[in-house]
Enzyme design. Structure first.
Site, PDB file in Angstrom:
ATOM      1  N   TYR A 186       0.856  -1.189   0.000  1.00 27.10           N
ATOM      2  CA  TYR A 186       0.000   0.000   0.000  1.00 27.10           C
ATOM      3  C   TYR A 186       0.889   1.234   0.000  1.00 27.10           C
ATOM      4  CZ  TYR A 186      -3.513   3.432   1.538  1.00 27.10           C
ATOM      5  OH  TYR A 186      -4.346   4.514   1.630  1.00 27.10           O
TER       6      TYR A 186
ATOM      7  N   ASP B  74       9.201   2.951   0.473  1.00 26.71           N
ATOM      8  CA  ASP B  74       8.083   3.523   1.227  1.00 26.71           C
ATOM      9  C   ASP B  74       8.258   3.058   2.665  1.00 26.71           C
ATOM     10  OD1 ASP B  74       5.769   4.136   2.522  1.00 26.71           O
ATOM     11  OD2 ASP B  74       4.443   3.621   0.852  1.00 26.71           O
TER      12      ASP B  74
ATOM     13  N   LYS C 100       3.376   8.634   9.332  1.00 29.07           N
ATOM     14  CA  LYS C 100       3.128   7.977  10.621  1.00 29.07           C
ATOM     15  C   LYS C 100       4.100   8.438  11.727  1.00 29.07           C
ATOM     16  CE  LYS C 100       0.290   4.580   8.443  1.00 29.07           C
ATOM     17  NZ  LYS C 100       0.364   3.878   7.178  1.00 29.07           N
TER      18      LYS C 100
HETATM   19  C1  LIG Z   1      -0.212   4.421   5.811  1.00 30.43           C
HETATM   20  C2  LIG Z   1       0.645   4.229   4.627  1.00 30.43           C
HETATM   21  C3  LIG Z   1       0.683   5.160   3.579  1.00 30.43           C
HETATM   22  C4  LIG Z   1      -0.272   6.303   3.491  1.00 30.43           C
HETATM   23  O1  LIG Z   1      -0.118   7.219   4.523  1.00 30.43           O
HETATM   24  P1  LIG Z   1      -1.354   8.182   4.911  1.00 30.43           P
HETATM   25  O2  LIG Z   1      -0.758   9.099   5.911  1.00 30.43           O
HETATM   26  O3  LIG Z   1      -2.426   7.286   5.434  1.00 30.43           O
HETATM   27  O4  LIG Z   1      -1.776   8.868   3.662  1.00 30.43           O
HETATM   28  C5  LIG Z   1       1.606   4.975   2.576  1.00 30.43           C
HETATM   29  N1  LIG Z   1       2.457   3.936   2.597  1.00 30.43           N
HETATM   30  C6  LIG Z   1       2.455   3.019   3.577  1.00 30.43           C
HETATM   31  C7  LIG Z   1       3.456   1.907   3.570  1.00 30.43           C
HETATM   32  C8  LIG Z   1       1.528   3.123   4.613  1.00 30.43           C
HETATM   33  O5  LIG Z   1       1.495   2.179   5.571  1.00 30.43           O
END
Ligand SMILES: *Cc1c(COP(=O)(O)O)cnc(C)c1O
Length: 425
Positions: free
Chosen positions: A142, A237, A265
């Site tokens: 994701y 990511d 996060k």
């Molecule tokens: C949560 C998440 C996102 C998106 O972040 P948001 O602050 O919810 O937009 C992108 N990449 C990873 C790996 C994530 O876990």
């Protein structure tokens, strides 16, 4: 009717699905989501006064536990000086210096407001730098909800059974290639076909949005080599893994240097923050120094920066936190594996540091299809029992459990007893 049920009924009338992010919904396990009133350390408290050991930690940010004094004080202090100026501040310089100092692959960094925004901007930057259009992602990873990345996008979509979102034009996802996580062969065949058109490979270095799936030895190294061979950028990511698997994230743990890194996060300490950064020659392409446009009214917001700086500073100054956290987590997840094995069940625990997942699956989980083979009905029954006993798990088989330094061995032992009772009675 409980207060949570009442609120959920009201919410359904005015908020789509009653929640502001699908991952909060209880659709896959049934019942009303718990409405949280406050949190402290390792605990959440709902509007009915129930206490839960929190294994979501706001999906990662609360690595220090809830209500950490130093973070709260920094936020309150920043609030008193003003909530937002829309002008440059000292805190932004401090934050950028902190991130560049902690993560060797990052020479310049741009702050944004969410992980989604950070990924979207990092990809635009990679495309601008390489003058290529295609990106390669992995099934089950994701990267936020921007159009081009809502292809086999992991937990939220897996849980709600929406494979690909409505409203995403085919023209936009045409440039998104998808490979199987942990399969270098698959990646190699994409590069063989159109390697000169691939701007970037984006990967969760530890996949944590299809449950938790660690990279196989050599997988990340292989991505680095293929990107180098074809002149594509490697984007990590690290929205979940950054500042969690260690102060320098998954790239530190696995000793791989990506070209660009995305954070979210933890970097915001609980405030809405994202960031992307990398090598100077790439990041200098971002406006206003370069031709890749990207902007944000609230980017680098002073209150958000105060929270992030306070949290990262604590993590930097207390390196022993990671050792303690990873040790507790290793014991905890190891015990869960023993409990299910003792109960004669084939279920699999995957974990890396303080991220873990109990898959209700019959064999090793190494990619999207094996994660999806999990018995989600069995998970739902387990999850409901856990929540009823005050253990707040994400209401989905395909989410990680997040531990924090506030989860003491005593708290975790009590949780292990509840898990043990569930599986062995
Ligand atoms: C949560 C998440 C996102 C998106 O972040 P948001 O602050 O919810 O937009 C992108 N990449 C990873 C790996 C994530 O876990």
């Amino acid at each position: 009717m409980s207060r949570s049920e009442e609120l959920f009924k009201e919410a359904l009338n005015v908020i789509p699905g009653g929640v502001n992010s699908p991952v909060r919904a209880f659709g896959s396990i049934g019942g009303a989501p718990r409405f949280i009133r406050n949190a402290d350390g390792a605990y959440l408290y709902d509007e009915d006064g129930n206490q839960y050991v929190d294994f979501i930690g706001s999906w990662g940010p609360m690595i220090l536990g809830h209500g950490r004094k130093e973070v709260l004080e920094a936020v309150l202090d920043a609030c008193k000086r003003g909530l937002s100026f829309g002008a440059a501040t000292q805190a932004e310089v401090e934050m950028a210096k902190l991130v560049c100092g902690l993560v060797p692959s990052i020479e310049m960094v741009r702050m944004v407001n969410s992980g989604t925004e950070a990924v979207m901007s990092a990809i635009r930057t990679a495309r601008g730098y390489t003058r290529r259009d295609k990106i390669l992602k992995f099934a089950g990873c994701y990267h936020g909800h921007s159009d081009g990345l809502l292809v086999k996008a992991g937990s939220g979509a897996m849980t709600s059974g929406i494979p690909d979102s409505l409203g995403v034009p085919a023209g936009i996802t045409r440039d998104t290639l998808t490979a199987s996580y942990n399969s270098l062969e698959d990646v190699r065949s994409h590069f063989n076909q159109c390697g000169e058109e691939i701007a970037a490979v984006i990967v969760e270095p530890v996949a944590a949005n299809m449950g938790v799936v660690p990279p196989k030895p050599g997988f990340l190294e292989g991505l680095r080599e293929l990107c180098d061979a074809y002149g594509a950028l490697l984007i990590f990511d690290e929205v979940i893994t950054g500042f969690r698997l260690g102060i320098d994230g998954a790239q530190g743990l696995y000793q791989i240097t990506p070209d660009l890194t995305v954070f979210g996060k933890i970097i915001g300490g609980g405030m809405p923050v994202g960031a992307y950064g990398g090598r100077r020659e790439i990041m200098e392409l971002v406006a206003p120094s370069g031709g890749v446009y990207q902007a944000g009214t609230l980017s680098g917001n002073p209150v958000a920066m105060a929270a992030g700086i306070a949290q990262l500073t604590l993590l930097k100054e207390r390196p022993e936190y990671y050792g303690a956290l990873n040790q507790k987590a290793g014991r905890f997840f190891g015990r869960i594996q023993e409990i299910v094995a003792d109960a004669g069940l084939p279920y699999q625990v995957n974990h890396v540091g303080s991220l873990g997942c109990l898959f209700f699956a019959d064999g090793a989980v190494t990619d999207y299809p094996s994660a999806k083979s999990s018995n989600t009905k069995a998970f739902a029954a387990y999850c409901n029992d856990m929540i009823a006993h005050g253990v707040y798990l994400a209401p989905s088989q395909f989410e990680a459990m997040f531990l924090s330094i506030a989860h003491t061995d005593e708290i975790l032992d009590a949780v292990l007893e509840i898990i043990g009772n569930y599986f062995t009675g």
